[in-house]
Design a protein around this motif. Structure first.
Motif, short mmCIF file in Angstrom:
data_model
loop_
_atom_site.label_atom_id
_atom_site.label_comp_id
_atom_site.label_asym_id
_atom_site.label_seq_id
_atom_site.Cartn_x
_atom_site.Cartn_y
_atom_site.Cartn_z
N GLY A 48 0.86 -0.80 0.12
CA GLY A 48 -0.06 -0.12 -0.23
C GLY A 48 1.11 1.59 -0.09
N PHE A 49 2.44 1.14 0.50
CA PHE A 49 2.83 1.70 0.63
C PHE A 49 3.24 2.86 -0.56
CE2 PHE A 49 6.89 4.39 1.57
CZ PHE A 49 7.06 5.18 2.03
N VAL A 50 4.22 1.37 -1.28
CA VAL A 50 4.62 1.17 -2.76
C VAL A 50 3.57 1.86 -3.45
CG1 VAL A 50 6.06 0.11 -4.18
CG2 VAL A 50 6.27 -0.49 -2.04
N ALA A 51 2.82 1.47 -3.43
CA ALA A 51 1.49 2.40 -4.86
C ALA A 51 1.17 3.86 -4.25
CB ALA A 51 0.16 1.61 -4.20
N THR A 52 1.76 4.43 -3.28
CA THR A 52 1.95 6.18 -3.62
C THR A 52 2.35 6.70 -3.53
OG1 THR A 52 2.93 6.01 -0.90
CG2 THR A 52 0.07 5.65 -1.18
N LEU A 53 3.92 6.21 -4.53
CA LEU A 53 5.31 6.10 -4.57
C LEU A 53 4.71 6.47 -6.12
CD1 LEU A 53 7.61 4.13 -2.46
CD2 LEU A 53 6.69 7.29 -2.49
N GLN A 54 3.59 6.02 -6.25
CA GLN A 54 3.74 6.95 -8.34
C GLN A 54 3.84 8.06 -9.08
OE1 GLN A 54 3.80 4.74 -10.68
NE2 GLN A 54 3.67 3.04 -10.46
N PRO A 55 4.65 8.13 -9.76
CA PRO A 55 4.28 10.04 -10.61
C PRO A 55 3.01 9.74 -10.56
CG PRO A 55 6.09 8.80 -11.77
CD PRO A 55 5.13 7.42 -10.61
N ASP A 56 2.16 9.21 -11.03
CA ASP A 56 0.99 10.15 -11.26
C ASP A 56 0.16 9.86 -10.45
OD1 ASP A 56 -2.16 9.83 -11.89
OD2 ASP A 56 -1.44 9.81 -13.66
N ALA A 57 -0.72 11.42 -9.54
CA ALA A 57 -1.45 11.21 -8.76
C ALA A 57 -2.71 10.75 -8.35
CB ALA A 57 -1.30 13.05 -8.93
N ASN A 58 -3.30 9.96 -9.59
CA ASN A 58 -4.10 10.05 -9.37
C ASN A 58 -4.73 8.37 -9.49
OD1 ASN A 58 -5.64 11.54 -11.68
ND2 ASN A 58 -4.48 11.47 -12.44
N PHE A 59 -5.21 8.02 -7.74
CA PHE A 59 -5.43 7.02 -7.83
C PHE A 59 -5.84 5.75 -8.03
CE2 PHE A 59 -8.11 3.83 -4.58
CZ PHE A 59 -6.66 3.14 -4.16
N GLY A 60 -7.09 6.40 -8.52
CA GLY A 60 -7.68 5.16 -9.45
C GLY A 60 -7.31 5.05 -10.83
N ARG A 61 -6.47 5.90 -10.97
CA ARG A 61 -5.65 5.43 -12.47
C ARG A 61 -4.43 3.70 -12.17
NH1 ARG A 61 -3.88 10.26 -15.37
NH2 ARG A 61 -5.60 9.88 -16.41
#
Length: 111
Positions: A48-61
């Motif tokens: 769950g933490f690693v997923a927040t590090l994605q450059p895109d800020a759109n949670f749904g995407r």
């Protein structure tokens, strides 16, 4: 660099989520005990933490695209860890999912 970073993060997230789910499965379904389950829960939290590090800020995407990574990664995990042998339909389905990931995450968009 952003696409490369995103792909690396998807792979790391997949390792933690699929690995975490596998540990819980082993702990419960294969009677390996609460330490396995606890390790799985921790790994799932790290995912769950690693997923927040994605450059895109759109949670749904991010989560939608990650679904495709999860499908392909789960088959790969099964092959590497459990001796699972996917058939051609499994492989075709995984390829379709990964094409979907590429479209969702990396298609050119109007800003």
């Amino acid at each position: 660099m952003t696409v490369t970073r995103s792909i690396v993060l998807f792979v790391v997230a997949a390792l933690f989520e699929i690995g975490g789910a596998w540990l819980v499965w082993q702990g419960v379904r294969e009677n390996k005990g609460l330490l396995w389950v606890g390790g799985g829960v921790i790994a799932l939290g790290i995912y769950g933490f690693v997923a927040t590090l994605q450059p895109d800020a759109n949670f749904g995407r991010i989560l939608a695209a990650y679904g495709g990574v999860f499908v392909a990664g789960s088959l790969a995990w099964g092959m590497a860890v459990d001796g699972f042998r996917p058939d051609r339909w499994d492989l075709i389905g995984a390829a379709v999912c990964l094409v979907g990931v590429a479209v969702i995450m990396y298609a050119p968009r109007d800003a």
